[in-house]
Design an enzyme around this catalytic site. Structure first.
Site, PDB file in Angstrom:
ATOM      1  N   HIS A  37      -4.700  -6.338   4.850  1.00  0.00           N
ATOM      2  CA  HIS A  37      -3.609  -5.605   5.471  1.00  0.00           C
ATOM      3  C   HIS A  37      -3.406  -4.262   4.757  1.00  0.00           C
ATOM      4  O   HIS A  37      -3.279  -3.218   5.386  1.00  0.00           O
ATOM      5  CB  HIS A  37      -2.359  -6.489   5.379  1.00  0.00           C
ATOM      6  CG  HIS A  37      -1.099  -5.842   5.809  1.00  0.00           C
ATOM      7  ND1 HIS A  37      -0.624  -5.928   7.086  1.00  0.00           N
ATOM      8  CD2 HIS A  37      -0.223  -5.076   5.130  1.00  0.00           C
ATOM      9  CE1 HIS A  37       0.507  -5.252   7.167  1.00  0.00           C
ATOM     10  NE2 HIS A  37       0.761  -4.729   5.987  1.00  0.00           N
ATOM     11  N   ASP A  39       2.231  -1.807  -6.462  1.00  0.00           N
ATOM     12  CA  ASP A  39       3.071  -2.982  -6.679  1.00  0.00           C
ATOM     13  C   ASP A  39       4.376  -2.740  -5.933  1.00  0.00           C
ATOM     14  O   ASP A  39       4.898  -1.621  -5.934  1.00  0.00           O
ATOM     15  CB  ASP A  39       3.316  -3.191  -8.170  1.00  0.00           C
ATOM     16  CG  ASP A  39       3.687  -4.643  -8.463  1.00  0.00           C
ATOM     17  OD1 ASP A  39       3.051  -5.542  -7.895  1.00  0.00           O
ATOM     18  OD2 ASP A  39       4.625  -4.875  -9.248  1.00  0.00           O
ATOM     19  N   THR A  40       4.861  -3.781  -5.280  1.00  0.00           N
ATOM     20  CA  THR A  40       6.041  -3.649  -4.418  1.00  0.00           C
ATOM     21  C   THR A  40       7.101  -4.671  -4.793  1.00  0.00           C
ATOM     22  O   THR A  40       6.780  -5.795  -5.181  1.00  0.00           O
ATOM     23  CB  THR A  40       5.628  -3.868  -2.943  1.00  0.00           C
ATOM     24  OG1 THR A  40       4.785  -2.800  -2.547  1.00  0.00           O
ATOM     25  CG2 THR A  40       6.830  -3.909  -2.014  1.00  0.00           C
ATOM     26  N   PHE A  92       4.616  -9.527   7.259  1.00  0.00           N
ATOM     27  CA  PHE A  92       4.451 -10.588   6.260  1.00  0.00           C
ATOM     28  C   PHE A  92       5.626 -10.518   5.288  1.00  0.00           C
ATOM     29  O   PHE A  92       6.512  -9.676   5.414  1.00  0.00           O
ATOM     30  CB  PHE A  92       3.117 -10.400   5.514  1.00  0.00           C
ATOM     31  CG  PHE A  92       3.102  -9.203   4.599  1.00  0.00           C
ATOM     32  CD1 PHE A  92       2.990  -7.927   5.104  1.00  0.00           C
ATOM     33  CD2 PHE A  92       3.234  -9.363   3.223  1.00  0.00           C
ATOM     34  CE1 PHE A  92       2.991  -6.825   4.256  1.00  0.00           C
ATOM     35  CE2 PHE A  92       3.236  -8.255   2.369  1.00  0.00           C
ATOM     36  CZ  PHE A  92       3.116  -6.991   2.898  1.00  0.00           C
ATOM     37  N   GLY A  93       5.602 -11.405   4.302  1.00  0.00           N
ATOM     38  CA  GLY A  93       6.619 -11.363   3.239  1.00  0.00           C
ATOM     39  C   GLY A  93       8.028 -11.507   3.789  1.00  0.00           C
ATOM     40  O   GLY A  93       8.325 -12.381   4.600  1.00  0.00           O
TER      41      GLY A  93
HETATM   42  P1  IMP Z   1       2.745  -6.719  -3.598  1.00  0.00           P
HETATM   43  O1  IMP Z   1       3.061  -6.044  -4.892  1.00  0.00           O
HETATM   44  O2  IMP Z   1       2.321  -5.761  -2.538  1.00  0.00           O
HETATM   45  O3  IMP Z   1       1.823  -7.877  -3.751  1.00  0.00           O
HETATM   46  O4  IMP Z   1       4.122  -7.308  -3.055  1.00  0.00           O
HETATM   47  C1  IMP Z   1       4.853  -8.293  -3.762  1.00  0.00           C
HETATM   48  C2  IMP Z   1       5.656  -9.121  -2.776  1.00  0.00           C
HETATM   49  O5  IMP Z   1       6.630  -8.293  -2.138  1.00  0.00           O
HETATM   50  C3  IMP Z   1       4.838  -9.734  -1.634  1.00  0.00           C
HETATM   51  O6  IMP Z   1       4.331 -10.997  -2.000  1.00  0.00           O
HETATM   52  C4  IMP Z   1       5.876  -9.861  -0.535  1.00  0.00           C
HETATM   53  O7  IMP Z   1       6.634 -11.028  -0.708  1.00  0.00           O
HETATM   54  C5  IMP Z   1       6.781  -8.668  -0.784  1.00  0.00           C
HETATM   55  N1  IMP Z   1       6.374  -7.525   0.059  1.00  0.00           N
HETATM   56  C6  IMP Z   1       5.574  -6.489  -0.296  1.00  0.00           C
HETATM   57  N2  IMP Z   1       5.440  -5.623   0.712  1.00  0.00           N
HETATM   58  C7  IMP Z   1       6.173  -6.120   1.738  1.00  0.00           C
HETATM   59  C8  IMP Z   1       6.410  -5.676   3.071  1.00  0.00           C
HETATM   60  O8  IMP Z   1       5.927  -4.626   3.544  1.00  0.00           O
HETATM   61  N3  IMP Z   1       7.220  -6.453   3.804  1.00  0.00           N
HETATM   62  C9  IMP Z   1       7.776  -7.597   3.342  1.00  0.00           C
HETATM   63  N4  IMP Z   1       7.562  -8.078   2.134  1.00  0.00           N
HETATM   64  C10 IMP Z   1       6.766  -7.331   1.318  1.00  0.00           C
END
Ligand code: IMP
Length: 192
Positions: free
Chosen positions: A11, A68-69, A148-149
């Protein structure tokens, strides 16, 4: 220009390739034969993004970036933040995480939240950072099936739909990650 993205998330790869266009070859960890688990043990988004990008740079000596999110919810003291992926525990699902957030929020009217993404880019050994943010609120129940998420329970400001009710294009235009990638794109396009 070729850049390694320190991820195998399809994605993310698609989203980033769509924004950067054909001039840039974005290569995944699978593409470079990296099958190791990349450590992500810092307590900030910036720290984790840099840790992931540095891991790849040190091993492969190639230009790379990582993101990182986190979802920050005011009522929960900005949790789950950097722990968004495993808020309901190690190996939990997106559903578990949403259930935990909805339970902790109860029926409070204080529902402001934001998503933040930090990207760390390492180019010829130099570090650069980009941040994207989208503000919104946590809904009282899930809406929509896209994304997602936490998408089904997050509604961006100015919309009457959750992230999970927007098309991928609409979401990418305004999302935390979309905005951070756009900044990365502007930066590398201006390098020439
Ligand atoms: P990552 O750092 O991109 O892996 O994000 C960490 C977590 O934040 C993910 O496992 C999701 O639970 C949540 N997350 C990240 N991006 C999104 C998004 O665009 N929509 C919803 N949840 C998100």
């Amino acid at each position: 220009m070729e850049l390694i993205l320190a991820s195998n998330n399809k994605h993310k790869l698609e989203e980033i390739r769509a924004i950067l266009g054909n001039e840039y070859k974005i290569v995944s960890l699978n593409d470079i034969g990296c099958h190791e688990e990349i450590p992500e043990t810092q307590d900030t988004l910036k720290g984790n993004a840099l840790q992931k990008a540095s891991f790849i740079y040190e091993r492969y000596h190639k230009n790379c970036f990582a993101d990182d999110t986190g979802l920050e919810i005011e009522f929960l003291g900005n949790q789950p933040g950097v722990y968004s992926a495993r808020y309901a525990g190690e190996h939990c699902s997106f559903e578990d995480n949403m259930n935990k957030v909805l339970a902790e929020m109860g029926d409070t009217n204080h529902r402001k939240a934001c998503f933040k993404t930090v990207i760390a880019l390492i180019l010829d050994g130099k570090e650069y950072f980009f941040e994207g943010r989208v503000d919104g609120e946590i809904l009282r129940e899930r809406h929509g099936r896209e994304g997602f998420g936490y998408d089904p329970i997050f509604q961006p400001i100015g919309y009457q739909k959750s992230f999970a009710e927007l098309s991928a294009e609409e979401k990418n235009r305004i999302s935390h990650r979309g905005r951070a990638i756009q900044q990365l794109a502007n930066f590398i396009k201006n390098l020439k």
